[in-house]
Design a protein around this motif. Structure first.
Motif, short mmCIF file in Angstrom:
data_model
loop_
_atom_site.label_atom_id
_atom_site.label_comp_id
_atom_site.label_asym_id
_atom_site.label_seq_id
_atom_site.Cartn_x
_atom_site.Cartn_y
_atom_site.Cartn_z
N ARG A 17 7.92 73.70 138.69
CA ARG A 17 7.97 75.36 139.35
C ARG A 17 7.59 75.50 140.82
N ASN A 18 6.77 74.20 141.78
CA ASN A 18 6.74 74.57 142.90
C ASN A 18 4.66 74.97 142.85
N SER A 19 4.40 74.56 141.09
CA SER A 19 2.54 74.89 141.23
C SER A 19 1.83 74.14 142.17
N ILE A 20 2.43 73.69 142.85
CA ILE A 20 1.47 72.44 143.53
C ILE A 20 2.14 71.77 145.08
N ASN A 21 1.86 72.22 145.76
CA ASN A 21 2.99 71.76 147.05
C ASN A 21 2.36 70.98 147.70
N CYS A 22 3.37 70.06 148.79
CA CYS A 22 2.01 70.03 150.56
C CYS A 22 3.62 70.12 151.23
N TYR A 23 3.54 69.85 152.75
CA TYR A 23 4.20 70.00 153.44
C TYR A 23 4.67 69.20 154.99
N ILE A 24 5.43 68.64 155.45
CA ILE A 24 6.26 68.31 156.48
C ILE A 24 6.24 69.07 157.46
N ILE A 25 5.48 69.40 158.56
CA ILE A 25 6.12 70.07 159.83
C ILE A 25 6.07 69.19 161.26
N GLU A 26 6.31 69.42 161.98
CA GLU A 26 7.13 68.03 162.62
C GLU A 26 6.55 66.77 162.85
N LEU A 166 -1.47 80.50 135.57
CA LEU A 166 -2.25 80.37 134.27
C LEU A 166 -0.11 80.58 133.58
N THR A 167 0.26 80.98 134.05
CA THR A 167 2.10 81.59 133.28
C THR A 167 3.09 81.58 134.12
N THR A 168 2.58 80.72 135.27
CA THR A 168 3.75 80.24 136.40
C THR A 168 4.41 81.71 136.98
N ALA A 169 4.37 82.13 136.46
CA ALA A 169 5.44 83.59 136.96
C ALA A 169 5.12 83.57 138.27
N ILE A 170 6.20 84.60 139.15
CA ILE A 170 6.30 83.73 140.38
C ILE A 170 5.56 85.56 141.07
N GLY A 171 4.67 85.68 141.87
CA GLY A 171 4.63 86.08 142.57
C GLY A 171 3.32 86.24 143.68
N LEU A 172 2.82 87.42 144.45
CA LEU A 172 1.57 87.17 145.27
C LEU A 172 0.79 87.71 144.31
N HIS A 173 -0.16 86.66 144.59
CA HIS A 173 -1.83 86.56 143.63
C HIS A 173 -2.57 86.52 144.78
N LEU A 174 -4.11 87.07 145.29
CA LEU A 174 -5.10 86.31 145.59
C LEU A 174 -5.65 84.92 144.44
N PRO A 175 -6.17 84.02 145.51
CA PRO A 175 -6.46 82.71 144.42
C PRO A 175 -7.35 82.89 143.41
N CYS A 202 4.85 79.86 154.09
CA CYS A 202 4.97 78.80 152.57
C CYS A 202 3.79 77.56 152.15
N PHE A 203 3.53 78.36 150.47
CA PHE A 203 1.83 78.57 149.66
C PHE A 203 1.72 76.97 149.24
N GLY A 204 0.49 76.98 149.64
CA GLY A 204 -0.05 75.73 147.88
C GLY A 204 0.32 75.57 147.15
N HIS A 205 0.49 76.90 146.22
CA HIS A 205 1.16 76.82 144.64
C HIS A 205 2.10 78.54 144.76
N GLY A 206 3.25 77.86 144.55
CA GLY A 206 4.19 78.60 144.21
C GLY A 206 5.56 79.03 145.21
N PRO A 207 6.71 79.20 145.17
CA PRO A 207 7.50 79.34 145.68
C PRO A 207 7.87 79.66 148.02
N VAL A 208 8.17 79.06 148.28
CA VAL A 208 8.29 79.72 149.65
C VAL A 208 8.74 80.95 149.81
N MET A 209 7.91 81.69 150.71
CA MET A 209 8.59 83.19 150.31
C MET A 209 9.36 83.52 151.69
N ARG A 210 10.63 83.96 151.85
CA ARG A 210 11.09 85.07 153.27
C ARG A 210 10.79 86.34 153.31
#
Length: 227
Positions: A17-26, A166-175, A202-210
């Protein structure tokens, strides 16, 4: 496993559920998850090679296998000057408000990787390819974000999260406050990022947001009185 977000921008989801992400940029690896993320990241890097590694900040879920990756691939490690101590020592929870909290202690013991020498420090307006370094302190003292002007792609680290941790529900929050050294300063950093009008976040935690309808900016209006 590997998702293309924009030209030369890839998301590596490291946990369900995208709970931890890393990225490759260029050709640059941004963050490295937790210690056990090593196998996943190494597999991806066979498909998309990188020539350097950048940390948004040196917390356990972002520097977890930085030492292994940099040593294996002989690539340089970059971070903000205020993250050097944690990056090089591996003592990643020392700037938490309560480093002795049981969650912090578990992170330090099971998630954090060994320290690794920092080859170069990066500060405001330095460039990583076409991405510009934006200093966004608050979640940690040397937290940075990376912004590509030409298409509005923003790598936000943990300045904000796009899920309930905690719940992994998608939505914007402060850390979470428990992992954030100065939340008021963090909110100021988010206001600074909002002025960039990012189109993809692109977040460290949660899905990418358009960010097509200004959802990110709307989220921040509720904290305007805190500035």
């Amino acid at each position: 496993m590997l998702r293309q977000i924009a030209p030369e921008v890839f998301q590596i989801p490291l946990m369900p559920r995208n709970s931890i992400n890393c990225y490759i940029i260029e050709g640059v690896l941004v963050d490295s998850g937790i210690r056990s993320s090593y196998t996943t990241i190494k597999k991806v890097l066979r498909e998309v090679p990188v020539y350097q590694h950048v940390l948004t900040h040196a917390h356990a879920d972002h520097q977890g296998c930085s030492d292994q990756i940099c040593a294996d691939l002989s690539i340089p490690l970059l971070c903000h000057p205020n993250e050097v101590f944690r990056t090089e020592t591996g003592m990643v929870t020392n700037d938490y408000p309560t480093p002795q909290h049981w969650v912090a202690r578990l992170q330090q013991k099971y998630w954090a990787g060994q320290g690794h020498k920092v080859d170069r420090t990066i500060v405001e307006n330095d460039e990583i390819g076409n991405f510009r370094v934006i200093e966004t302190p608050g979640h940690s003292a040397g937290h940075i974000s990376l912004f590509r002007e030409q298409d509005g792609v923003l790598i936000i680290g943990d300045a904000a999260v796009n899920m309930n941790l905690l719940t992994t529900a998608i939505g914007l929050h402060l850390p979470p406050n428990i992992f954030t050294s100065d939340q008021q300063q963090n909110i100021k950093s988010l206001q600074k990022l909002a002025q960039l009008n990012p189109s993809v976040i692109c977040f460290g935690h949660g899905p990418v947001m358009r960010n097509t309808d200004g959802e990110f900016e709307q989220f921040l209006t509720r904290f305007s009185s805190a500035i």
